[in-house]
Design an enzyme around this catalytic site. Structure first.
Site, mmCIF file in Angstrom:
data_model
loop_
_atom_site.group_PDB
_atom_site.id
_atom_site.type_symbol
_atom_site.label_atom_id
_atom_site.label_comp_id
_atom_site.label_asym_id
_atom_site.label_seq_id
_atom_site.Cartn_x
_atom_site.Cartn_y
_atom_site.Cartn_z
ATOM 1 N N ARG A 211 11.013 -0.600 10.791
ATOM 2 C CA ARG A 211 9.879 -0.860 11.948
ATOM 3 C C ARG A 211 9.713 -1.713 12.488
ATOM 4 N NH1 ARG A 211 4.423 -0.229 8.001
ATOM 5 N NH2 ARG A 211 3.821 -1.368 10.273
ATOM 6 N N ARG B 17 11.776 -5.745 4.797
ATOM 7 C CA ARG B 17 11.791 -4.055 4.788
ATOM 8 C C ARG B 17 12.414 -3.240 5.376
ATOM 9 N NH1 ARG B 17 5.091 -2.588 4.708
ATOM 10 N NH2 ARG B 17 4.637 -3.008 7.012
ATOM 11 N N ARG C 15 -9.805 0.649 8.657
ATOM 12 C CA ARG C 15 -9.518 -0.602 9.287
ATOM 13 C C ARG C 15 -10.505 -1.559 9.873
ATOM 14 N NH1 ARG C 15 -3.691 0.696 8.995
ATOM 15 N NH2 ARG C 15 -2.361 -1.540 9.313
ATOM 16 N N LYS D 229 1.009 -1.210 0.070
ATOM 17 C CA LYS D 229 0.383 -0.224 0.520
ATOM 18 C C LYS D 229 0.887 1.050 -0.210
ATOM 19 C CE LYS D 229 -2.456 -0.610 3.872
ATOM 20 N NZ LYS D 229 -1.671 -2.445 4.397
ATOM 21 N N ARG E 224 -0.722 -8.786 13.136
ATOM 22 C CA ARG E 224 -1.371 -7.395 12.554
ATOM 23 C C ARG E 224 -2.328 -8.700 10.992
ATOM 24 N NH1 ARG E 224 3.880 -5.036 10.615
ATOM 25 N NH2 ARG E 224 3.063 -3.881 9.426
HETATM 26 P P1 AMP Z 1 0.164 0.498 8.843
HETATM 27 O O1 AMP Z 1 1.858 1.600 9.008
HETATM 28 O O2 AMP Z 1 -0.510 1.175 7.932
HETATM 29 O O3 AMP Z 1 1.115 -1.096 9.117
HETATM 30 O O4 AMP Z 1 -0.428 0.795 10.340
HETATM 31 C C1 AMP Z 1 1.135 0.315 11.582
HETATM 32 C C2 AMP Z 1 -0.176 0.248 12.671
HETATM 33 O O5 AMP Z 1 -0.399 1.396 13.484
HETATM 34 C C3 AMP Z 1 -0.887 -0.503 13.109
HETATM 35 O O6 AMP Z 1 -0.433 -1.836 12.739
HETATM 36 C C4 AMP Z 1 -1.941 -0.020 13.777
HETATM 37 O O7 AMP Z 1 -1.695 -0.382 15.279
HETATM 38 C C5 AMP Z 1 -1.932 1.356 13.376
HETATM 39 N N1 AMP Z 1 -3.095 2.255 13.037
HETATM 40 C C6 AMP Z 1 -2.289 2.731 11.811
HETATM 41 N N2 AMP Z 1 -3.845 2.713 11.103
HETATM 42 C C7 AMP Z 1 -4.872 2.365 11.768
HETATM 43 C C8 AMP Z 1 -5.997 2.930 11.490
HETATM 44 N N3 AMP Z 1 -6.432 3.375 10.770
HETATM 45 N N4 AMP Z 1 -7.041 2.277 12.949
HETATM 46 C C9 AMP Z 1 -6.358 2.255 13.596
HETATM 47 N N5 AMP Z 1 -4.860 1.119 13.575
HETATM 48 C C10 AMP Z 1 -4.467 1.770 12.605
#
Ligand code: AMP
Length: 216
Positions: free
Chosen positions: A162, A128, A89, A14, A173
Site C-alpha cells: 500500500r 505488510r 471512523r 481488521k 494515521r
Molecule cells: P484503511 O484501509 O481502512 O486503513 O483505510 C485507508 C485510508 O482510507 C484511511 O487512512 C483514510 O484516509 C481512508 N478511509 C478509509 N475508511 C475511511 C472512513 N470510514 N472515513 C474516512 N476515511 C477513510
C-alpha cells in the site's frame, strides 16, 4: 442477518480478521479503504481526492464515506449480513450508520475492538504486503509466503504494497485513530455492544477469541 464492526488502529488486523469472518459466517467484508483504493485505481474524481487524503494519512469527509456505505449495503451480497472494516471512523459516521440501519429495521450485533500496543504497529504495517492477484495478506517477518515470492493461496508471483504504509503516513494515521476514531468506543460501550479482543495475540488466536464471542 449478522452485522459486525471491526474497530482498531491501522495495523491492528481488521482486514485479516474480516476476511476470516467472511468465510466462517458467510457474510461479506466491507472495507472502505479497499473501496477508496479501487477508486484511486480507476482514476475517478473521488479517487483523486482519496489519493491526496490517504497519502497524507487523514480521513475522507464523513458525508462521502456514509454515502459509499449506504450504497454498498444495498447490494445483494449484503443480504446475509456484513462486516464493516474501516467504517465508522468518526462519531458522525457511527451515528449515520445507526440511522441507516435503523431505517431498514436493522441494528449492529457487535462492535469488536482489536486492542493493540501502538508501538508495535509501525513494524506491523511497514512489513505488510498482499498478493496482487487474490489479495491474500502477508508480512515480511510475521507471515511470509511458505515459498518465498509465491502466493500460498493462488500461486501468483506478483505482490503489492500500500502507498500509505510508510512510517511517516502511519504516524498520521495513528494520530487520526487516536483523535477521531477511538472516541467512538464509549459510544458503543454505552450501547452494550462493544467487545474487546487481544489484537496482540497471534492471528489464529485472535480469530478464536472473536468466534468465541460471536458464538457465545
Ligand atoms: P484503511 O484501509 O481502512 O486503513 O483505510 C485507508 C485510508 O482510507 C484511511 O487512512 C483514510 O484516509 C481512508 N478511509 C478509509 N475508511 C475511511 C472512513 N470510514 N472515513 C474516512 N476515511 C477513510
Amino acid at each position: 442477518m449478522r452485522i459486525l464492526v471491526l474497530l482498531g488502529p491501522p495495523g491492528a488486523g481488521k482486514g485479516t480478521q474480516a476476511k476470516r469472518l467472511e468465510k466462517a459466517y458467510g457474510i461479506v467484508q466491507l472495507s472502505t479503504g479497499d473501496m477508496l483504493r479501487a477508486a484511486v485505481a480507476s482514476g475517478s474524481a473521488l479517487g483523486q481526492q482519496a489519493k491526496d487524503v490517504m497519502d497524507a494519512g487523514r480521513l475522507m469527509p464523513d458525508d462521502i464515506m456514509t454515502k459509499i456505505i449506504s450504497d454498498r449495503v444495498e447490494q445483494p451480497d449484503c443480504a446475509n449480513g456484513f462486516i464493516l472494516d474501516g467504517f465508522p471512523r468518526t462519531r458522525a459516521q457511527a451515528e449515520a450508520l445507526d440511522a441507516l440501519l435503523d431505517g431498514k429495521g436493522l441494528a449492529l450485533d457487535k462492535v469488536i475492538e482489536l486492542k493493540v500496543v501502538e508501538q508495535a504497529l509501525v513494524e506491523r504495517i511497514s512489513g505488510r504486503f498482499a498478493c496482487a492477484n487474490c489479495g491474500a495478506g502477508y508480512h515480511d517477518t510475521f507471515q511470509p509466503p511458505k515459498t518465498p515470492g509465491v502466493c500460498d493461496v493462488c500461486g501468483s508471483t506478483e505482490f503489492k504494497r500500500r502507498a500509505d504504509d510508510t512510517a511517516e503516513t502511519v504516524r498520521a494515521r495513528l494520530a487520526a485513530y487516536r483523535e477521531q476514531t477511538a472516541p467512538i468506543l464509549p459510544y458503543y460501550r454505552d450501547k452494550g455492544i462493544l467487545v474487546e479482543v487481544d489484537g496482540m495475540a497471534d492471528i489464529d488466536e485472535v480469530t478464536r477469541q472473536i468466534e468465541q464471542l460471536l458464538n457465545g
